[in-house]
Design an enzyme around this catalytic site. Structure first.
Site, PDB file in Angstrom:
ATOM      1  N   GLU A 269       0.827  -1.206   0.000  1.00 45.40           N
ATOM      2  CA  GLU A 269       0.000   0.000   0.000  1.00 45.40           C
ATOM      3  C   GLU A 269       0.862   1.257   0.000  1.00 45.40           C
ATOM      4  O   GLU A 269       0.576   2.233  -0.708  1.00 45.40           O
ATOM      5  CB  GLU A 269      -0.919   0.028   1.231  1.00 45.40           C
ATOM      6  CG  GLU A 269      -1.797  -1.204   1.360  1.00 45.40           C
ATOM      7  CD  GLU A 269      -1.194  -2.274   2.264  1.00 45.40           C
ATOM      8  OE1 GLU A 269      -1.906  -2.788   3.128  1.00 45.40           O
ATOM      9  OE2 GLU A 269       0.015  -2.572   2.085  1.00 45.40           O
TER      10      GLU A 269
ATOM     11  N   ARG B 283      12.346 -23.406  -2.868  1.00 48.65           N
ATOM     12  CA  ARG B 283      13.083 -23.129  -1.626  1.00 48.65           C
ATOM     13  C   ARG B 283      12.892 -21.679  -1.210  1.00 48.65           C
ATOM     14  O   ARG B 283      12.626 -21.374  -0.042  1.00 48.65           O
ATOM     15  CB  ARG B 283      14.570 -23.406  -1.828  1.00 48.65           C
ATOM     16  CG  ARG B 283      14.939 -24.870  -1.998  1.00 48.65           C
ATOM     17  CD  ARG B 283      16.427 -24.997  -2.298  1.00 48.65           C
ATOM     18  NE  ARG B 283      16.813 -26.392  -2.520  1.00 48.65           N
ATOM     19  CZ  ARG B 283      18.030 -26.778  -2.876  1.00 48.65           C
ATOM     20  NH1 ARG B 283      18.986 -25.868  -3.044  1.00 48.65           N
ATOM     21  NH2 ARG B 283      18.293 -28.059  -3.058  1.00 48.65           N
TER      22      ARG B 283
ATOM     23  N   THR C 216      12.272 -39.809   4.415  1.00 43.32           N
ATOM     24  CA  THR C 216      11.752 -38.579   5.009  1.00 43.32           C
ATOM     25  C   THR C 216      10.384 -38.242   4.439  1.00 43.32           C
ATOM     26  O   THR C 216       9.458 -37.879   5.174  1.00 43.32           O
ATOM     27  CB  THR C 216      12.737 -37.416   4.766  1.00 43.32           C
ATOM     28  OG1 THR C 216      13.996 -37.738   5.352  1.00 43.32           O
ATOM     29  CG2 THR C 216      12.213 -36.126   5.373  1.00 43.32           C
TER      30      THR C 216
ATOM     31  N   TRP D   4      21.323 -36.802 -12.627  1.00 40.76           N
ATOM     32  CA  TRP D   4      20.151 -36.031 -12.212  1.00 40.76           C
ATOM     33  C   TRP D   4      18.911 -36.744 -12.737  1.00 40.76           C
ATOM     34  O   TRP D   4      18.893 -37.147 -13.900  1.00 40.76           O
ATOM     35  CB  TRP D   4      20.211 -34.620 -12.761  1.00 40.76           C
ATOM     36  CG  TRP D   4      21.355 -33.835 -12.234  1.00 40.76           C
ATOM     37  CD1 TRP D   4      22.538 -33.572 -12.844  1.00 40.76           C
ATOM     38  CD2 TRP D   4      21.407 -33.187 -10.956  1.00 40.76           C
ATOM     39  NE1 TRP D   4      23.339 -32.795 -12.045  1.00 40.76           N
ATOM     40  CE2 TRP D   4      22.667 -32.534 -10.876  1.00 40.76           C
ATOM     41  CE3 TRP D   4      20.556 -33.066  -9.877  1.00 40.76           C
ATOM     42  CZ2 TRP D   4      23.069 -31.797  -9.764  1.00 40.76           C
ATOM     43  CZ3 TRP D   4      20.951 -32.328  -8.787  1.00 40.76           C
ATOM     44  CH2 TRP D   4      22.175 -31.699  -8.726  1.00 40.76           C
TER      45      TRP D   4
END
Length: 366
Positions: free
Chosen positions: A46, A177, A293, A163
């Site tokens: 604002e 991230r 995990t 990869w």
């Protein structure tokens, strides 16, 4: 309001732990100025829009995605600035999620004679899902990210995972991230990959994020990249209470914070971990750990959002699965999710999901 929402997106990679906010000032169908919040400690959307107006805005309308603040923090109250300018109408995307503040600015503005409309569009809630989740639960919004082959493998049988997906998908992971403001991995990922876990190659100055390690047996090496870079960005290691026998001292010398954590049947108490992180003001948490995990967060119903990057590859049953045992003996016992978005990222496909049963997630592209 859609313009204000899209302006808010310009702070996507830099604004955490603050919310995304965009603002537009208009009069008689014309846009006078625009603004967005870009980084914690800097002017709110604002104020930016008011400063950029370049002249009188008396009688104009302010469109803002989040209820303006009315208290002193790192910046002065936006409500006071709005009242000083003579803005006659304010349109708000959604109210402040803080129950102590919710609706207070609306009341102050109305008492001063300003017309206020709250449109309560779900798209504005979705835009700030991690900020709102933290306000409501005290815990960070958990976003689980996995890079996988078409047959659900995150690594080859020998453990090689570099990869699985292409460069574009990896860049998107760096953006996630930055969006979250904190990233979590397990100790095995640290031992195997020795990652930095910082966001890199972004179109803006990379933010300083918190790196979190789940390490029940406190195996994180002081020689790891994470430990060695703790002075540049925070590193928090959650370790079992029983392992704190002095080994933590060497990590702490590098600035790593080691937190004694109650155990659970499967390692560490994840609720305790989330409560600890939420108490530190961390509102978003990207979980990038391996299959073990990921399984723990999914099994316990602690993943608020999933992004799966599918590479057009097959590794076969010998590969490491992205999710381990969930103890489902029937299809009816499977964990279910709803698909929010599907898009091509380079040569890979990104699928965004939310736990099934939650309210529909509204997405309108900018």
């Amino acid at each position: 309001m859609d313009l204000a929402r899209c302006l808010a997106e310009r702070g996507r990679y830099t604004v955490a732990p603050n919310p995304l906010v965009g603002a537009v000032i208009g009069r008689d169908g014309s846009v006078l100025s625009e603004g967005w919040h870009s980084r914690a400690g800097e002017d709110h959307a604002e104020i930016v829009a008011l400063d950029r107006a370049g002249g009188s805005v008396r009688g104009a309308t302010l469109y803002v995605t989040l209820e303006p603040c009315n208290h002193y923090g790192r910046t002065p109250p936006c409500v006071e600035a709005i009242l000083r300018t003579g803005i006659s109408r304010v349109v708000i995307g959604h109210l402040d999620p803080d129950p102590r503040m919710q609706g207070r600015s609306v009341g102050i503005l109305r008492e001063a004679g300003v017309e206020v409309d709250v449109i309560d569009d779900p798209a504005f809630e979705r835009q700030n899902e991690q900020f709102l989740h933290h306000m409501r639960t005290g815990r960070p919004f958990v976003h689980l990210k996995l890079a996988t082959t078409l047959d659900g493998r995150i690594a080859a049988s020998g453990g090689d995972s570099r990869w699985v997906t292409g460069e574009d998908a990896r860049l998107r992971a760096h953006e996630l991230r930055a969006e979250a403001g904190a990233v979590l991995v397990g100790a095995n990922t640290v031992r195997t990959d020795d990652p930095m876990l910082t966001p890199r190659n972004l179109p803006v100055r990379s933010p300083r994020i918190t790196r979190v390690i789940l390490d029940p047996r406190l195996t994180t090496s002081p020689e790891s990249k994470l430990a060695r870079s703790a002075g540049e960005a925070p590193v928090v290691v959650f370790a079992s209470e029983s392992t704190l026998d002095g080994r933590e001292i060497e990590l702490e010398r590098f600035g790593v914070e080691v937190v004694a954590t109650p155990p659970s049947e499967e390692g560490l108490d994840l609720l305790h971990v989330l409560d600890e992180l939420g108490g530190r003001g961390i509102k978003g948490l990207l979980v990038e750990g391996g299959g073990e995990t990921a399984t723990r967060f999914v099994r316990k119903g602690l993943a608020d959002k999933l992004t799966l990057f599918y590479a057009p590859k097959l590794l076969g049953s010998e590969g490491v699965p992205m999710i381990g045992a969930l103890r489902a003996t029937k299809v009816a016992e499977s964990l279910q999710f709803s698909v929010s978005e599907v898009g091509k990222v380079g040569n890979d496909v990104a699928v965004t999901l939310y736990p099934s049963g939650e309210e529909e997630r509204v997405h309108r592209a900018c």
